[in-house]
Design an enzyme around this catalytic site. Structure first.
Site, PDB file in Angstrom:
ATOM      1  N   HIS A  27      40.976 -18.790  -8.965  1.00 46.42           N
ATOM      2  CA  HIS A  27      40.113 -19.646  -9.874  1.00 46.42           C
ATOM      3  C   HIS A  27      40.220 -21.166  -8.962  1.00 46.42           C
ATOM      4  O   HIS A  27      38.845 -21.703  -9.099  1.00 46.42           O
ATOM      5  CB  HIS A  27      40.752 -19.738 -11.005  1.00 46.42           C
ATOM      6  CG  HIS A  27      40.002 -20.188 -12.193  1.00 46.42           C
ATOM      7  ND1 HIS A  27      38.717 -19.935 -12.907  1.00 46.42           N
ATOM      8  CD2 HIS A  27      39.781 -21.825 -12.310  1.00 46.42           C
ATOM      9  CE1 HIS A  27      38.267 -20.674 -13.608  1.00 46.42           C
ATOM     10  NE2 HIS A  27      38.612 -22.045 -13.290  1.00 46.42           N
ATOM     11  N   GLU A  28      41.071 -21.722  -9.017  1.00 47.57           N
ATOM     12  CA  GLU A  28      41.362 -22.971  -8.542  1.00 47.57           C
ATOM     13  C   GLU A  28      40.694 -23.242  -7.038  1.00 47.57           C
ATOM     14  O   GLU A  28      40.202 -24.214  -6.740  1.00 47.57           O
ATOM     15  CB  GLU A  28      42.689 -23.687  -8.811  1.00 47.57           C
ATOM     16  CG  GLU A  28      43.012 -24.003 -10.189  1.00 47.57           C
ATOM     17  CD  GLU A  28      42.325 -24.578 -11.038  1.00 47.57           C
ATOM     18  OE1 GLU A  28      41.474 -25.750 -10.420  1.00 47.57           O
ATOM     19  OE2 GLU A  28      41.927 -24.416 -12.290  1.00 47.57           O
ATOM     20  N   HIS A  31      37.048 -23.504  -7.031  1.00 44.75           N
ATOM     21  CA  HIS A  31      36.500 -24.724  -7.264  1.00 44.75           C
ATOM     22  C   HIS A  31      36.725 -25.782  -5.871  1.00 44.75           C
ATOM     23  O   HIS A  31      35.875 -26.325  -5.607  1.00 44.75           O
ATOM     24  CB  HIS A  31      37.524 -25.607  -8.426  1.00 44.75           C
ATOM     25  CG  HIS A  31      37.265 -25.086  -9.692  1.00 44.75           C
ATOM     26  ND1 HIS A  31      35.790 -24.693 -10.230  1.00 44.75           N
ATOM     27  CD2 HIS A  31      37.812 -24.490 -10.592  1.00 44.75           C
ATOM     28  CE1 HIS A  31      35.975 -24.399 -11.528  1.00 44.75           C
ATOM     29  NE2 HIS A  31      37.263 -24.072 -11.826  1.00 44.75           N
TER      30      HIS A  31
END
Length: 223
Positions: A27-28, A31
Site C-alpha cells: 500500500h505504501e 503511494h
C-alpha cells in the site's frame, strides 16, 4: 476474529500475518512509486521505496491490523509541490494505495474461488469449522481473511476525512484554494480515528457499509 485464529491455528495465523504485513508495505509502496512517477523522489531519497517491512510498519497500526483487521503503516513522505502535473499527480498518488488493496482483494478472491472449485471439502471445513485440511485448508483461510481485510482497507481509506487517502483524493478534485484548509484538518486526525472507532463499535453508517461490501464480496466469490 483473528485472535481466535491465532489460538486455533498458529501456523495459519503466522502465514496470514505475513501476508497482511506485506499488504501494508505494498500500500505504501503504491503511494511512493506513484509520487516518483509524477516527479517527487522524496520517498526514494529517504529509503522508503523498499520492500523491507521495518521501513514501513507502525507498531500500533500493525497490532490493530492483526487483532481487529483494520490498521495502517507509516505514510511514505511525499512532497506534493513537486508533483507534475499537480492535480493529476495528487489524485494518482492518493488513490494508488487503494488500488493496491483492491487488486490484492481481487487476487485473494480469485484464489478462494479456485479453491472452492477444486478443493470444495477443504474449503467447507475451513470456513464452517475453522479446521484446516492440508495445504488447501490453510490457503483457504489465508485467502478468506486476506481478501476481506484488503477490501476493508481499501474502502476505509476512501473515506474523505484527513488523514485518510480519501481526503487527498478530494483535494485533487476541488479548487486549489481549498487545499490549505483540508491540510489543516490533519491536526485532528486522532479525533477522526476516535469517531471511526465509535462508528465501528456502534455499528454506524461506515460499519454497515463495510459489512455490505464484505457480504457482496463473499457472495461474488463463494456464491
Amino acid at each position: 476474529m483473528l485472535l481466535r485464529l491465532l489460538f486455533q491455528d498458529p501456523l495459519t495465523f503466522a502465514i496470514l500475518a505475513s501476508v497482511l504485513i506485506f499488504s501494508l508495505v505494498l500500500h505504501e509502496l503504491g503511494h511512493g512509486y506513484a509520487a516518483y512517477f509524477f516527479g517527487d523522489d522524496t520517498a526514494r531519497r529517504m529509503g522508503r521505496l523498499t520492500f523491507n517491512p521495518l521501513k514501513h510498519l507502525d507498531p500500533i497500526g500493525t497490532i490493530l491490523l492483526l487483532v481487529a483487521g483494520v490498521g495502517w503503516a507509516r505514510p511514505v513522505p511525499i512532497n506534493t509541490t513537486r508533483l507534475r502535473p499537480y492535480r493529476t499527480g495528487l489524485f494518482a498518488v492518493s488513490i494508488a494505495g487503494i488500488v493496491v488493496n483492491l487488486t490484492l482483494a481481487l487476487v485473494f478472491g480469485l484464489m478462494l474461488y479456485w479453491l472452492k472449485e477444486t478443493q470444495p471439502e477443504a474449503v467447507y471445513y475451513a470456513l464452517t469449522e475453522g479446521r484446516t485440511v492440508g495445504w488447501a485448508g490453510v490457503l483457504t483461510l489465508v485467502s478468506f481473511y486476506a481478501g476481506l481485510i484488503n477490501l476493508v482497507l481499501a474502502l476505509f481509506n476512501l473515506v474523505p476525512v484527513p488523514p485518510l487517502d480519501g481526503s487527498r483524493i478530494l483535494m485533487s478534485l476541488v479548487p486549489a484554494r481549498y487545499h490549505p484548509y483540508i491540510w489543516q484538518l490533519d491536526r485532528y486526525a486522532m479525533y477522526t480515528f476516535l469517531v471511526i472507532v465509535v462508528d465501528l463499535k456502534m455499528h454506524g453508517p461506515l460499519s454497515r457499509m463495510l459489512d455490505w461490501a464484505q457480504n457482496a464480496y463473499l457472495r461474488l466469490v463463494l456464491g
